[in-house]
Design a protein around this motif. Structure first.
Motif, PDB file in Angstrom:
ATOM      1  N   THR A  43       0.836  -1.203   0.000  1.00 27.95           N
ATOM      2  CA  THR A  43       0.000   0.000   0.000  1.00 27.95           C
ATOM      3  C   THR A  43       0.868   1.250   0.000  1.00 27.95           C
ATOM      4  O   THR A  43       0.525   2.272  -0.608  1.00 27.95           O
ATOM      5  N   SER A  44       2.026   1.161   0.631  1.00 34.23           N
ATOM      6  CA  SER A  44       2.925   2.310   0.754  1.00 34.23           C
ATOM      7  C   SER A  44       3.570   2.717  -0.567  1.00 34.23           C
ATOM      8  O   SER A  44       4.130   3.820  -0.663  1.00 34.23           O
ATOM      9  N   LEU A  45       3.507   1.869  -1.567  1.00 35.05           N
ATOM     10  CA  LEU A  45       4.108   2.210  -2.851  1.00 35.05           C
ATOM     11  C   LEU A  45       3.389   3.379  -3.514  1.00 35.05           C
ATOM     12  O   LEU A  45       3.958   4.066  -4.356  1.00 35.05           O
ATOM     13  N   SER A  46       2.140   3.607  -3.127  1.00 32.01           N
ATOM     14  CA  SER A  46       1.379   4.729  -3.657  1.00 32.01           C
ATOM     15  C   SER A  46       1.929   6.034  -3.107  1.00 32.01           C
ATOM     16  O   SER A  46       2.257   6.130  -1.922  1.00 32.01           O
ATOM     17  N   SER A  47       1.984   7.048  -3.944  1.00 34.70           N
ATOM     18  CA  SER A  47       2.565   8.333  -3.536  1.00 34.70           C
ATOM     19  C   SER A  47       1.732   9.038  -2.475  1.00 34.70           C
ATOM     20  O   SER A  47       2.205   9.966  -1.819  1.00 34.70           O
ATOM     21  N   PRO A  98      11.704  10.416   4.498  1.00 28.75           N
ATOM     22  CA  PRO A  98      11.645   9.674   3.233  1.00 28.75           C
ATOM     23  C   PRO A  98      10.572   8.592   3.288  1.00 28.75           C
ATOM     24  O   PRO A  98      10.304   8.041   4.357  1.00 28.75           O
ATOM     25  N   SER A  99       9.971   8.293   2.157  1.00 33.70           N
ATOM     26  CA  SER A  99       8.851   7.369   2.121  1.00 33.70           C
ATOM     27  C   SER A  99       9.113   6.200   1.183  1.00 33.70           C
ATOM     28  O   SER A  99      10.010   6.235   0.338  1.00 33.70           O
ATOM     29  N   VAL A 100       8.301   5.173   1.333  1.00 31.55           N
ATOM     30  CA  VAL A 100       8.377   4.020   0.436  1.00 31.55           C
ATOM     31  C   VAL A 100       8.103   4.459  -0.998  1.00 31.55           C
ATOM     32  O   VAL A 100       8.763   4.010  -1.937  1.00 31.55           O
ATOM     33  N   SER A 101       7.150   5.354  -1.179  1.00 31.21           N
ATOM     34  CA  SER A 101       6.820   5.803  -2.535  1.00 31.21           C
ATOM     35  C   SER A 101       7.977   6.569  -3.167  1.00 31.21           C
ATOM     36  O   SER A 101       8.206   6.476  -4.378  1.00 31.21           O
ATOM     37  N   THR A 102       8.724   7.317  -2.359  1.00 25.91           N
ATOM     38  CA  THR A 102       9.908   7.996  -2.883  1.00 25.91           C
ATOM     39  C   THR A 102      10.955   6.989  -3.322  1.00 25.91           C
ATOM     40  O   THR A 102      11.600   7.141  -4.372  1.00 25.91           O
ATOM     41  N   TRP A 103      11.140   5.947  -2.510  1.00 34.57           N
ATOM     42  CA  TRP A 103      12.067   4.874  -2.879  1.00 34.57           C
ATOM     43  C   TRP A 103      11.664   4.261  -4.219  1.00 34.57           C
ATOM     44  O   TRP A 103      12.504   4.024  -5.097  1.00 34.57           O
ATOM     45  N   TRP A 104      10.377   4.059  -4.423  1.00 38.57           N
ATOM     46  CA  TRP A 104       9.900   3.396  -5.642  1.00 38.57           C
ATOM     47  C   TRP A 104      10.106   4.241  -6.892  1.00 38.57           C
ATOM     48  O   TRP A 104      10.227   3.717  -8.003  1.00 38.57           O
ATOM     49  N   LYS A 105      10.170   5.554  -6.730  1.00 41.42           N
ATOM     50  CA  LYS A 105      10.273   6.436  -7.896  1.00 41.42           C
ATOM     51  C   LYS A 105      11.554   6.217  -8.691  1.00 41.42           C
ATOM     52  O   LYS A 105      11.602   6.541  -9.883  1.00 41.42           O
TER      53      LYS A 105
END
Length: 306
Positions: free
Chosen positions: A67-71, A78-85
């Motif tokens: 769920t955290s992959l969503s921005s 720092p966030s999981v979504s930032t990591w995914w970018k």
């Protein structure tokens, strides 16, 4: 030989399309080449197949990560979504539409329908239980399940298999991931840095951010393999080296979690003041995670959040 052994060990943490061999070392000069194959694009369901016994809190650690992959899932950086970018940069280079990953259906097999010792073919069999169109099947095995090659040559893997009854020679394929819980079988191999490594410097293990060495170790491997899956789902996307033992988006950066990382040291990380847990990303529902570095194709460096 301690540092050499640890480098070999770290290469195990990020097993991908085909299992990375223990003798393989990361090359100093890494350039992930695009082999013109399809990437995972568009709306994509992440379907989970839970094999064995996982309690609700353990399943929540994993589902909150996806769920955290969503921005919009976490207001904190720092966030999981930032990591995914960082993975999105591969799509910009190949002029391909980025995927939109959504948590899909979950299948719970806590009766061990195939027993407690699984072959690679049985992992594919389990993966096929999930939806296959516009989806990635993610098989997660509990700590009491042995899997072929687990701990000896890999902590997880990703690959592809013919979709449904399609022609095995040229039909459509679906992508899958498998990761095992290493807490009781090989935490020193597959749950580092939350457990002391078998080889190399024996510094103190880090406190797991979700207080579960096995599940937090699984998150590290899930994250690495997910990055490899979307950018090299069928063995002809982005990778370096031989196709059956490739360096991919995250496996090209083994053992790196924060700036200044070196063998035996995960790098400079954030520390939770109340628990002492180390992490580098905020997630949904107040979660904290430790995520591996991802290779940035625009800078040819391993990108970390902290």
């Amino acid at each position: 030989m301690g540092f050499l052994h640890l480098l070999v060990l770290i290469s195990l943490f990020h097993s991908s399309l085909a299992a990375r061999k223990l003798t393989s070392l990361v090359q100093e000069q890494t350039v992930l080449q695009y082999h013109n194959g399809p990437l995972i694009t568009g709306p994509t369901s992440l379907n989970l197949i839970w094999y064995g016994r996982f309690n609700p809190s353990q399943r929540a650690i994993v589902t909150d990560f996806f769920t955290s992959l969503s921005s919009t899932s976490s207001p904190n950086n720092p966030s999981v979504s930032t990591w995914w970018k960082t993975t999105e940069k591969y799509y910009s280079l190949s002029k391909t539409k980025t995927p939109s990953l959504l948590l899909g259906k979950q299948i719970i097999d806590d009766r061990y329908s195939l027993g407690k010792s699984l072959t690679s073919n049985q992992i594919v069999q389990l993966a096929a239980k999930g939806e296959q169109m516009n989806a990635i099947s993610i098989v997660l095995t509990s700590s009491d399940v042995a899997v072929e090659g687990f701990c000896m040559s890999r902590c997880g893997t990703h690959g592809s298999s013919p979709m449904g009854a399609q022609d095995k020679k040229g039909g459509s394929k679906f992508a899958y991931i498998w990761v095992g819980n290493s807490e009781t079988q090989c935490p020193g191999q597959c749950a580092w840095p939350f457990h002391q490594p078998i080889y190399g410097p024996q510094g103190p293990a880090l406190v797991a951010p979700n207080n579960d060495v096995g599940l937090d170790g699984m998150i590290v491997n899930i994250a690495s393999l997910l990055a490899g899956t979307v950018t090299n789902p069928f063995g002809n996307g982005y990778f370096q080296g031989p196709a059956d033992a490739p360096l991919e988006a995250s496996s090209a950066c083994p053992g790196i979690y924060g700036k200044g990382a070196y063998p035996g040291y995960a790098g400079k990380l954030l520390v939770d003041a109340s628990t002492g847990a180390s992490y580098n990303a905020h997630g949904a529902n107040g979660r904290k995670y430790l995520l591996p570095a991802v290779y940035d194709p625009t800078t040819s460096t391993c990108s970390t959040l902290v």
